[in-house]
Scaffold this motif. Sequence first.
Motif, short mmCIF file in Angstrom:
data_model
loop_
_atom_site.label_atom_id
_atom_site.label_comp_id
_atom_site.label_asym_id
_atom_site.label_seq_id
_atom_site.Cartn_x
_atom_site.Cartn_y
_atom_site.Cartn_z
N GLN A 34 -10.15 -45.79 -34.82
CA GLN A 34 -11.01 -46.97 -34.94
C GLN A 34 -10.57 -48.02 -33.92
O GLN A 34 -9.38 -48.18 -33.68
CB GLN A 34 -10.93 -47.57 -36.34
N ILE A 35 -11.52 -48.71 -33.35
CA ILE A 35 -11.25 -49.90 -32.54
C ILE A 35 -12.03 -51.06 -33.15
O ILE A 35 -13.25 -50.95 -33.34
CB ILE A 35 -11.64 -49.70 -31.06
N GLN A 79 -19.25 -49.46 -23.16
CA GLN A 79 -18.12 -50.12 -22.51
C GLN A 79 -18.20 -49.84 -21.01
O GLN A 79 -18.25 -48.68 -20.60
CB GLN A 79 -16.78 -49.60 -23.05
N GLN A 206 -16.92 -48.60 -34.96
CA GLN A 206 -15.51 -48.59 -34.59
C GLN A 206 -15.07 -47.20 -34.10
O GLN A 206 -14.29 -47.08 -33.15
CB GLN A 206 -14.64 -49.03 -35.77
N LYS A 209 -16.59 -46.64 -30.64
CA LYS A 209 -15.81 -47.38 -29.64
C LYS A 209 -14.51 -46.64 -29.30
O LYS A 209 -14.10 -46.59 -28.14
CB LYS A 209 -15.50 -48.79 -30.14
N PHE A 210 -13.87 -46.06 -30.31
CA PHE A 210 -12.64 -45.30 -30.08
C PHE A 210 -12.91 -44.11 -29.17
O PHE A 210 -12.14 -43.81 -28.25
CB PHE A 210 -12.05 -44.84 -31.40
N ALA A 213 -13.40 -45.35 -25.59
CA ALA A 213 -12.15 -45.84 -25.02
C ALA A 213 -11.17 -44.70 -24.75
O ALA A 213 -10.48 -44.70 -23.72
CB ALA A 213 -11.52 -46.87 -25.95
N ASN A 214 -11.12 -43.73 -25.65
CA ASN A 214 -10.23 -42.59 -25.48
C ASN A 214 -10.59 -41.79 -24.24
O ASN A 214 -9.72 -41.37 -23.47
CB ASN A 214 -10.29 -41.70 -26.73
#
Length: 218
Positions: A34-35, A79, A206, A209-210, A213-214
């Motif tokens: 989660q982010i 993102q 969340q 988003k993870f 980002a990962n």
Amino acid sequence: MCTYIFSQLSEETLKRLVTLEGKYVAAAAWRNMQIMLTDDERRRLEDIKATLRDRNLMVLNESTLWARAIYPLLVLAEQGHVQAWSSVPLKAAYPTFSLEGEADGALAPSLGGTIQPPYLIVHEAKRAMNAPDPRYQLYGEMLAAAWLNWEKDSNAEQEIFGCYTLNDDWAFVRGVVTDIDTEKPTFTMEFAPDYHGISDAENIVQLLKFIVANQIAR
């Protein structure tokens, strides 16, 4: 070499093409993926949830439900150069078979406005009584995306995320494809607990988003 359309895939067909393996992952592990949302993202999410609370989602047609309940959450996970996409064409030529068709949605990089190989595939499950099992079409789309990413980076282990939605509920899968350039690749899957629409909307975003980002970090 046979070409398989995503919508025609079944468990039996996929087992002939790849070695399918399932792996148990505790729900707590998914909760750690989660982010946290920014204040702006939280406000935008609350606006989406407020709109959905006033709608009878069970009777909305699939296109309207996608536009109101699914795609807006994908947009919140954007993102940088990674953005949400709809109606994503996918075509992959493995050594012994080909896959092709169109995914309902994806999170993927953009290069000059052109979609690049996706990080996350989204399949919208049909609601008809005789509708096919959405998992196998999703697996085929994930395999196609993994191949496209392999062509780009040649990593021996290709991680790809997918999910299918039913009404406004989300079911996530983490897939890893190995032996990708052999006659029979291995596709290992880990399954998340189901996320239920409005009540779990923050957890859904969340997690999205993870995933983004990962992949950017990788």
